[in-house]
Design a protein around this motif. Structure first.
Motif, short mmCIF file in Angstrom:
data_model
loop_
_atom_site.label_atom_id
_atom_site.label_comp_id
_atom_site.label_asym_id
_atom_site.label_seq_id
_atom_site.Cartn_x
_atom_site.Cartn_y
_atom_site.Cartn_z
N THR A 319 0.83 -1.21 0.00
CA THR A 319 0.00 0.00 0.00
C THR A 319 0.87 1.25 0.00
OG1 THR A 319 -1.70 -1.20 1.19
CG2 THR A 319 -1.90 1.18 1.17
N VAL A 394 -8.41 0.01 3.03
CA VAL A 394 -7.70 -1.04 2.29
C VAL A 394 -7.16 -2.11 3.22
CG1 VAL A 394 -5.55 0.30 2.39
CG2 VAL A 394 -5.77 -1.52 0.71
N GLY A 395 -7.05 -3.32 2.72
CA GLY A 395 -6.29 -4.35 3.41
C GLY A 395 -7.10 -5.48 3.99
N GLU A 396 -8.36 -5.22 4.30
CA GLU A 396 -9.20 -6.25 4.94
C GLU A 396 -10.64 -5.78 4.80
OE1 GLU A 396 -8.67 -6.00 9.21
OE2 GLU A 396 -7.74 -4.05 8.96
N PRO A 397 -11.57 -6.70 5.01
CA PRO A 397 -12.97 -6.28 4.92
C PRO A 397 -13.28 -5.25 6.01
CG PRO A 397 -12.76 -8.69 4.97
CD PRO A 397 -11.41 -8.13 5.29
N ASP A 419 -13.78 1.70 -0.51
CA ASP A 419 -13.31 0.46 0.13
C ASP A 419 -12.62 -0.30 -1.00
OD1 ASP A 419 -13.03 -2.14 1.04
OD2 ASP A 419 -15.11 -2.38 1.67
N THR A 420 -11.30 -0.32 -0.98
CA THR A 420 -10.55 -0.80 -2.15
C THR A 420 -10.01 -2.19 -1.93
OG1 THR A 420 -8.51 0.17 -1.29
CG2 THR A 420 -9.86 1.57 -2.70
N TRP A 421 -10.44 -3.12 -2.76
CA TRP A 421 -9.87 -4.48 -2.69
C TRP A 421 -8.75 -4.61 -3.70
CZ3 TRP A 421 -8.87 -8.14 -6.34
CH2 TRP A 421 -8.33 -9.35 -5.84
N TRP A 422 -7.62 -5.08 -3.22
CA TRP A 422 -6.50 -5.42 -4.10
C TRP A 422 -5.47 -6.18 -3.30
CZ3 TRP A 422 -1.68 -2.44 -3.79
CH2 TRP A 422 -1.72 -1.37 -2.88
N GLN A 423 -4.33 -6.47 -3.90
CA GLN A 423 -3.30 -7.31 -3.26
C GLN A 423 -1.90 -6.84 -3.69
OE1 GLN A 423 -4.40 -11.02 -5.39
NE2 GLN A 423 -4.83 -11.80 -3.34
N THR A 424 -0.91 -7.33 -2.96
CA THR A 424 0.48 -7.10 -3.37
C THR A 424 0.64 -7.46 -4.85
OG1 THR A 424 1.17 -7.74 -1.15
CG2 THR A 424 2.87 -7.76 -2.86
N ASP A 517 -9.17 -15.39 -2.59
CA ASP A 517 -10.13 -14.77 -1.69
C ASP A 517 -11.52 -15.33 -1.98
OD1 ASP A 517 -8.92 -12.93 0.08
OD2 ASP A 517 -8.61 -11.51 -1.55
N VAL A 529 -15.94 -8.92 -0.34
CA VAL A 529 -14.83 -9.86 -0.17
C VAL A 529 -14.93 -10.48 1.21
CG1 VAL A 529 -12.33 -10.12 -0.19
CG2 VAL A 529 -13.41 -8.51 -1.75
N ARG A 532 -9.57 -14.62 2.95
CA ARG A 532 -8.72 -15.60 2.27
C ARG A 532 -9.31 -17.00 2.37
NH1 ARG A 532 -4.36 -13.27 -0.48
NH2 ARG A 532 -3.60 -15.40 -0.50
N ASN A 538 -4.96 -12.56 7.94
CA ASN A 538 -4.93 -11.12 7.75
C ASN A 538 -5.09 -10.47 9.12
OD1 ASN A 538 -5.37 -8.46 7.02
ND2 ASN A 538 -6.41 -9.05 5.13
N ARG A 543 -0.60 -9.31 6.04
CA ARG A 543 -0.74 -10.66 5.53
C ARG A 543 0.33 -11.57 6.12
NH1 ARG A 543 -1.01 -11.11 -0.93
NH2 ARG A 543 -0.27 -13.23 -1.12
O1 PRX Z 1 -7.73 -10.97 1.48
C1 PRX Z 1 -7.59 -9.78 0.77
C2 PRX Z 1 -7.29 -8.65 1.73
O2 PRX Z 1 -5.88 -8.52 1.75
C3 PRX Z 1 -5.28 -9.47 0.86
C4 PRX Z 1 -4.07 -8.89 0.20
O3 PRX Z 1 -3.10 -8.61 1.16
P1 PRX Z 1 -1.78 -7.84 0.74
O4 PRX Z 1 -1.19 -8.48 -0.47
O5 PRX Z 1 -0.93 -7.73 1.93
O6 PRX Z 1 -2.27 -6.42 0.29
C5 PRX Z 1 -2.94 -5.60 1.21
C6 PRX Z 1 -3.09 -4.22 0.63
C7 PRX Z 1 -3.68 -4.17 -0.72
C8 PRX Z 1 -6.38 -9.80 -0.12
O7 PRX Z 1 -6.15 -11.04 -0.74
N1 PRX Z 1 -7.89 -7.38 1.30
C9 PRX Z 1 -7.27 -6.32 0.76
N2 PRX Z 1 -8.13 -5.31 0.57
C10 PRX Z 1 -9.34 -5.73 0.99
C11 PRX Z 1 -9.20 -7.05 1.45
N3 PRX Z 1 -10.24 -7.75 1.92
C12 PRX Z 1 -11.45 -7.16 1.93
N4 PRX Z 1 -11.66 -5.90 1.51
C13 PRX Z 1 -10.64 -5.14 1.05
N5 PRX Z 1 -10.87 -3.89 0.67
#
Ligand code: PRX
Length: 663
Positions: A319, A394-397, A419-424, A517, A529, A532, A538, A543
């Motif tokens: 992030t 960001v990062g979790e629900p 509320d942004t969902w994404w990953q590394t 996820d 979301v 995992r 988380n 993570r």
């Molecule tokens: O499970 C999802 C959760 O964080 C995971 C990714 O973790 P990481 O690679 O460390 O990146 C975190 C920062 C982007 C995902 O597989 N996650 C991330 N954002 C959300 C989320 N779960 C729910 N809602 C979100 N907005």
């Protein structure tokens, strides 16, 4: 509570849809719904819009080369430099404007402002120093640094000379540093002697040295930032170590021509946890990643050059890479950095900073919001937060209750929340509302971004009906995606693609990305979301791999076997529960418990410390010998247990339940 407030609370509690505030919409970077259709019709060329946000030394030949899935290439043939995009091109118009506003933890120390001019100067000087140390193009430089300006400076200096960086979170242990340096064959390290945590100067140098001692190859040079000055711990540097300040002073005024990198050249590596004990080296490239972070910063975070934008993450995680450093600086805005914790010296520190700097956007984690909520609304209320225009998570629900608290007490009901969902691995945002366009539904991240083809599917890969739980997938590639796992193409396919793809096919349509996820989708295409579905936890938005924690515990003397699962936690979202079998002759006592906790801290870091260590004579196993993790999770959560008839040893369950319950 006055009647008005009570009424307001009650209304918010009932409301499950929120329209973007009109005032926000009228000035939003994106405010036209037609973007979704346009991107779909024009895919993949739609991503030229992201590439256009950057300056290219040579323009690309093709937007997407999908001839060898899943090894996609974006903006092929294009050349650019990330540091020039984040610095040089802003000098004419924004040279005197702040690029970084840095706030240190101690309140009696001066904060630092770097204008674009100043940042450009120091990045050049440090780039010259790195070159003189012998760092060449494509050499991986590791950074093990706290939240100080020298971290983004070092990252941009590396980008300038085409040396990929690999940033290791400063809170990780010495052992974690060593593993990552080894895995990346990295011979250079930039670190700091310490940083401040809740008022105390923390010794980071000693931990660094300990880590370096475990690296199996020669580390040629170490650069140390003297963060602590007179509060340092009195260490002398080794012969291959130099102070950052000395190196930069020696290069005073030096200029380094930015290396023209191929769009597909590696910009950085970022290690992240997976299902096995070995962290994965996620590889991101120069063109696609930078275009992705710039575009999403503009479209989702609504970043404009005149903003003072604040993401409270640590740069040691993705992030911070994407949304403190690369995205915001590519757009020429002012990005903030804060060294410390939000409760030091008081629980209003963040709000005080926002008031002082007239921050326009705040991007933070649900864990932080839940902590703020617990501390109480009197803290944000003490400050004028009216400069805020947009909020993000960001990062979790995020649970609807925390969402609404954030909306009301921080955003004063006038800021949209993304509320942004994404990953590394995805490099940047994938699923979220566009704040100037879409209705918000607390608890649901929103629809996929325009041009992103995310779907929720069943185990056969077929789309599930609205409301049903399934697995989140991404059906088309995107520019910000990881390109592979460092030096491990096979594991890249295995981890992310094998589940739903025809891995023999060379047709892009047969390849599906699986982020691991769980999710569900509603009638409007909004994705919630669920978390995992692999063995990754988380904790506070961080993570952590259960296998990594288990192997740390098994490494403790006297431990025979261990199983780690996540249990629900009010603030952290998830917490680490460790079930441990001791070897004969070892007591199941507090001393053993502390040794286990220390073992985890040594191997990974304090963030992985178990919430509870439960000693058990056996672990619940199926007849085929597999540990029943779901059952252990249910026990941790105090939930009713499902069917235990497939267990080889059903009696053990009650015993464990009693111990977790605290009898
Ligand atoms: O499970 C999802 C959760 O964080 C995971 C990714 O973790 P990481 O690679 O460390 O990146 C975190 C920062 C982007 C995902 O597989 N996650 C991330 N954002 C959300 C989320 N779960 C729910 N809602 C979100 N907005």
């Amino acid at each position: 509570m006055s009647e008005d407030t009570a009424e307001l609370e009650a209304r918010l509690e009932e409301q499950d849809e929120f329209e973007p505030p009109a005032e926000f919409v009228s000035q939003a970077n994106v405010s036209d719904d037609s973007i979704y259709d346009e991107f779909e019709e024009d895919w993949p060329e739609c991503w030229e819009r992201a590439a256009e946000l950057l300056d290219w030394d040579e323009s690309y030949d093709e937007v997407l080369d999908a001839s060898n899935p899943p090894f996609y290439e974006w903006f092929t043939g294009g050349k650019l430099n990330a540091s020039a995009n984040c610095l040089d091109r802003h000098l004419d118009e924004r040279g005197d404007e702040a690029a970084i506003e840095w706030v240190g933890e101690p309140t009696d120390e001066e904060n630092r402002t770097y204008t674009y001019e100043e940042l450009h100067r120091e990045v050049n000087e440090f780039a010259a120093a790195l070159k003189e140390l012998g760092v060449g193009e494509d050499d991986v430089v590791t950074m093990y640094m706290p939240m100080i300006p020298e971290l983004p400076i070092a990252m941009l200096a590396c980008a300038r000379i085409g040396a990929p960086h690999s940033v290791v979170f400063a809170g990780f242990s010495a052992e974690a540093l060593a593993t990552r340096m080894e895995s990346a064959d990295s011979e250079y390290l930039v670190t700091a002697n310490g940083y401040y945590r809740r008022g105390d100067p923390l010794d980071h140098y000693e931990k660094t040295r300990e880590g370096l001692g475990d690296v199996g190859h020669d580390v040629s040079d170490v650069v140390v930032v003297d963060r602590l000055g007179e509060h340092g711990h009195g260490h002398d540097l080794e012969s291959n170590e130099r102070y950052y300040r000395d190196l930069v002073d020696e290069q005073s005024g030096a200029e380094v021509e930015p290396v023209s990198r191929d769009a597909e050249d590696m910009l950085f590596l970022m290690y992240t946890s997976g299902t096995t004990g070995q962290p994965k080296g996620v590889k991101h490239t120069t063109g696609g990643y930078l275009a992705w972070t710039a575009w999403t910063s503009q479209a989702v975070l609504d970043v404009k050059p005149e903003d003072t934008y604040f993401c409270s993450a640590d740069i040691g995680w993705i992030t911070g890479h994407s949304y403190i450093v690369y995205g915001p600086l590519a757009l020429g805005t002012t990005t903030m950095m804060y060294e410390g914790t939000p409760d030091h010296p008081e629980r209003d520190r963040l709000w005080e900073i926002i008031e002082e700097y007239e921050t326009t956007q705040l991007y933070t984690a649900p864990t932080a919001i839940r902590a703020f909520m617990k501390w109480g609304s009197q803290y944000p209320e003490q400050h004028d937060l009216s400069s805020l225009r947009l909020l993000g998570t960001v990062g979790e629900p995020i649970n609807p209750k925390a969402w609404k608290w954030y909306y009301k007490h921080v955003g004063d009901e006038s800021c949209p929340i993304v509320d942004t969902w994404w990953q590394t691995e995805t490099g940047g945002m994938m699923v979220t509302t566009l704040p100037g366009v879409k209705t918000m539904k607390p608890g649901s991240a929103g629809p996929p971004l325009p041009g992103v083809d995310a779907q929720v599917v069943d185990p056969n890969g077929d789309e599930v009906a609205p409301g049903e739980a399934g697995y989140l997938t991404v059906q088309k590639p995107w520019p910000g995606m990881l390109r592979t796992l460092y030096q491990n193409d096979e594991r890249y396919i295995e981890e992310y693609w094998a589940e739903y793809s025809d891995t023999q096919s060379d047709d892009m349509d047969d390849w599906v990305y699986f982020p691991e996820d769980g999710a569900k989708i509603d009638d409007d295409g909004y994705i919630t979301v669920l978390g995992r579905v692999d063995d990754v936890l988380n904790v506070s938005g961080h993570r952590l791999g259960t296998m990594e924690i288990e192997s740390a515990i098994v490494g403790v003397e006297g431990v025979a076997e261990a199983a780690v699962v996540g249990g629900k936690h009010d603030v952290k979202g998830e917490a680490v529960y460790a079930y441990v079998i001791t070897e004969d002759g070892y007591d199941e006592d507090d001393e053993m418990r502390s040794r286990i906790e220390e073992g985890v801290e040594d191997a990974i870091g304090p963030i992985a410390r178990p919430e509870q260590v439960v000693f058990t004579p056996e672990l619940p196993k199926t007849r085929s010998g597999k540990i029943m993790r779901r059952l252990l999770e249910d026990i941790a959560n105090g939930e009713e247990l499902g069917n235990t008839s497939t267990l080889r040893n059903p009696d053990v369950v009650e015993d464990i339940q009693r111990k977790v319950g605290g009898d």
